[in-house]
Structure formats: C-alpha cells, structure tokens
Design an enzyme around this catalytic site. Structure first.
Site, PDB file in Angstrom:
ATOM      1  N   LYS A  56       0.839  -1.204   0.000  1.00 12.90           N
ATOM      2  CA  LYS A  56       0.000   0.000   0.000  1.00 12.90           C
ATOM      3  C   LYS A  56       0.874   1.255   0.000  1.00 12.90           C
ATOM      4  O   LYS A  56       0.625   2.195  -0.756  1.00 12.90           O
ATOM      5  CB  LYS A  56      -0.939  -0.018   1.220  1.00 12.90           C
ATOM      6  N   GLN A 100      -4.394  -1.462   9.664  1.00 11.72           N
ATOM      7  CA  GLN A 100      -4.374  -2.793   9.046  1.00 11.72           C
ATOM      8  C   GLN A 100      -5.014  -3.811   9.996  1.00 11.72           C
ATOM      9  O   GLN A 100      -4.634  -3.909  11.158  1.00 11.72           O
ATOM     10  CB  GLN A 100      -2.921  -3.184   8.714  1.00 11.72           C
ATOM     11  N   ASP A 123     -10.810   3.267   4.364  1.00  9.63           N
ATOM     12  CA  ASP A 123     -11.231   1.870   4.253  1.00  9.63           C
ATOM     13  C   ASP A 123     -12.771   1.760   4.264  1.00  9.63           C
ATOM     14  O   ASP A 123     -13.314   0.710   3.924  1.00  9.63           O
ATOM     15  CB  ASP A 123     -10.664   1.042   5.416  1.00  9.63           C
TER      16      ASP A 123
END
Ligand code: NAD
Length: 287
Positions: A56, A100, A123
């Site tokens: 990422k 994460q 997200d």
C-alpha cells in the site's frame, strides 16, 4: 458449446487506474498545492499484513501521494494507538488513515475503527460510512468491493436484475459487496458458514463473488454455466503459492468471465485505496 472463460485482468486495470491517479495527484498539487496523504498503522508481526502494508505504501509513492507508516509491537497498549489516531485525525498532511486488520486480540477493533475521523476513513469501515453505504449514499466505499465494482463497470457487466450470490458475510468484503450489488439493482443472496445447500444458491448465480478464505472452495459444479465469477480469496498453499477460493482451472471451463488469483481483485483493492485517499484530499480541498 462450452468455451474457456474470458479472464478479467485486475492487474492491468489497476495499472491503468493508477496512471490516472498520478495525473489527479499532479492536478491537485498544481491547483491547490495539496498532496494527498495516507497514514497506515500496523500492529504486530503478521507476515501477510506486513506485505499488504508495504504494498500500500509503495503504491502511494508510485502515484505521487504522501504516505507514512506507523508500526507497533503486538503487545502495545490500545491507548497508544488511539492517541496516534487522534493525532492523525488532526494532521493536515494526512487525508486518509488506515489501520491494518486484524488487530491483536486485546484490541477492541470496532473502537479503533470508530476513533478514525469518518472524513479520513479511506477503508470505509467507520459505522457512519457503513451507514451511508447502506443508504446508497456512500462517502468511502470499502476498497475490495469497490475494486470489484470497477471490474464490473470496466467489463461492461450489467448487474441490474441479475442474480448475484456473495459467499461470505464479513464487514470487510461480503457485507459491503452485497450492499453495492443491491444498490446496483442485482437480486442478491448472501451465503455464509451456516448456509444450507450452498450449491443450490451458487448454481443460480449470474454473478458469483467468493470471499471465504478457503482454497478451491468453489468447484466447477457449483457454477451456473456462463456465470461471472469473482474470486476475492487470497490463500497460501503449503508450497508457498497463492490461490483464491475458486478452483480456477475447472471453473474457467464453465464461467463466462473469471478473475484470477493473483492478478485479479488484489491489485484492484490497492488501486481503490489510492482512489479513496485522493478523493478525501480533493474533498478537503473543496473540489
Ligand atoms: P472472513 O474470515 O472474515 O469471512 C469469511 C466468510 O466466509 C465468513 O463470513 C464465513 O461465514 C464464510 N464461510 C466460511 N466457511 C464457509 C462455508 N463452508 N460455506 C459458506 N461460507 C463460509 O474473511 P474476509 O476478511 O471476508 O476475507 C475472505 C477472503 O478474502 C480471505 O481469503 C481474505 O484473505 C481475502 N481478502 C482478499 C482481499 C483482496 O484484496 N483480494 C481483501 C480482503 C480479503
């Protein structure tokens, strides 16, 4: 006559999208002096999570975004991470914040996700953003199902009125995928670990999305001939190779279109993370 399915090439599509993102970043820089920024928080040493986070961050750099990575040991106190999130919420360089998952067991995952500013929740896991998606007015669409929707759009796959079956009901993939398909006009069935006679459902699917996490879980006899098959699964085989949830070699002889693993949904997920971060920065800049 059965023909081998067309492969939906997520890797190439993601590269095309990323080239476009680079231009959008340059345009935002030129017009407003704003460089979109992403902060990624990683807790613990899970090898897959380390790879995902590094990918990422690298993708951000390649597209000209600013990025920062915050790593904590697995036994870190949740308060330390929450304090970092509060700091990032207030940091003008940072337009997107990603924690994460999964977090270690002593974390209240929902509390961490709720601590992220909904305006920086790239997200799309904050309750406010989940609610907005459920209402059909999304602010941030979760990256993996967002990437799948881009694949449908790019492939000219019409969803309206089609039978769509999603296997998996996680907050990260299955549920938001189902919401997006509903919003796009599909008739949606969500199957999961308690579903009885899974095959009876999957055999009806014009569009099948597998997000289970079990190698070769979806076999060719579970497919409707001519279906579009989207394989979200990422599984590591004992020999180290990656594979999806679908028995690809057999399924491609039944499906009309199918995504490979690797090179399917995975690269699209990262591309859509960049899209969400750039969008956050554009919104913040009033565009
Ligand atoms: P999860 O473990 O949270 O959810 C798995 C789902 O599968 C559950 O809802 C469960 O009910 C269902 N399931 C389990 N056994 C089943 C059975 N026998 N029959 C029917 N349903 C069953 O996983 P997740 O986070 O949703 O991820 C799913 C897979 O997708 C994993 O392999 C993960 O690595 C992968 N993934 C890929 C990407 C990507 O970018 N391509 C992103 C996220 C997750």
């Amino acid at each position: 006559m059965i023909m081998t399915a067309q492969i939906i090439d997520g890797k190439t599509l993601a590269q095309t999208l990323r080239a476009g993102f680079k231009k959008r970043v340059e345009a935002l820089m030129a017009a407003q002096g704003v460089r979109p920024g992403l902060a990624v928080i990683l807790v613990g040493e899970d090898p897959a999570s380390i790879v995902y986070v590094n990918n990422k961050v690298r993708a951000c750099e390649e597209a000209g975004l600013y990025s920062e990575k915050w790593r904590y040991p697995a036994d870190v106190a949740p308060a330390v991470v929450l304090e970092k999130i509060a700091g990032l919420n207030a940091d003008p360089k940072v337009h997107g914040i990603l924690v994460q998952l999964p977090l270690p067991a002593h974390f209240d995952e929902a509390a961490v996700l709720e601590a992220i500013s909904p305006q920086k929740d790239v997200d799309g896991f904050h309750a406010e953003n989940v609610g907005a998606l459920a209402q059909g007015k999304p602010r941030f669409i979760p990256c993996t199902p967002y990437g799948v929707m881009k694949m449908f759009a790019q492939g000219g796959i019409d969803l309206s009125g089609r039978e769509a079956v999603v296997i998996g009901r996680s907050n990260i993939v299955g549920k938001p995928m189902a919401l997006l398909l509903i919003n796009a006009g599909a008739t949606v069935t969500v199957c999961h670990s308690r579903t009885r006679d899974l095959k009876a459902h999957t055999r009806r699917a014009d569009i099948l999305v597998a997000a289970v996490g079990k190698p070769h879980f979806v076999t060719a006899d579970m497919l409707k001939p001519g279906a579009v098959v989207i394989d979200v699964g990422i599984n590591r085989l004992p020999d180290g190779r990656l594979c999806g949830d679908v028995d690809f070699d057999a399924a491609k002889e039944v499906a009309r279109q199918i995504t490979p693993v690797p090179g399917g949904v995975g690269p699209m997920t990262i591309a859509m993370l960049l899209a969400n971060t750039i969008e956050a920065a554009e919104r913040e800049a009033g565009q």
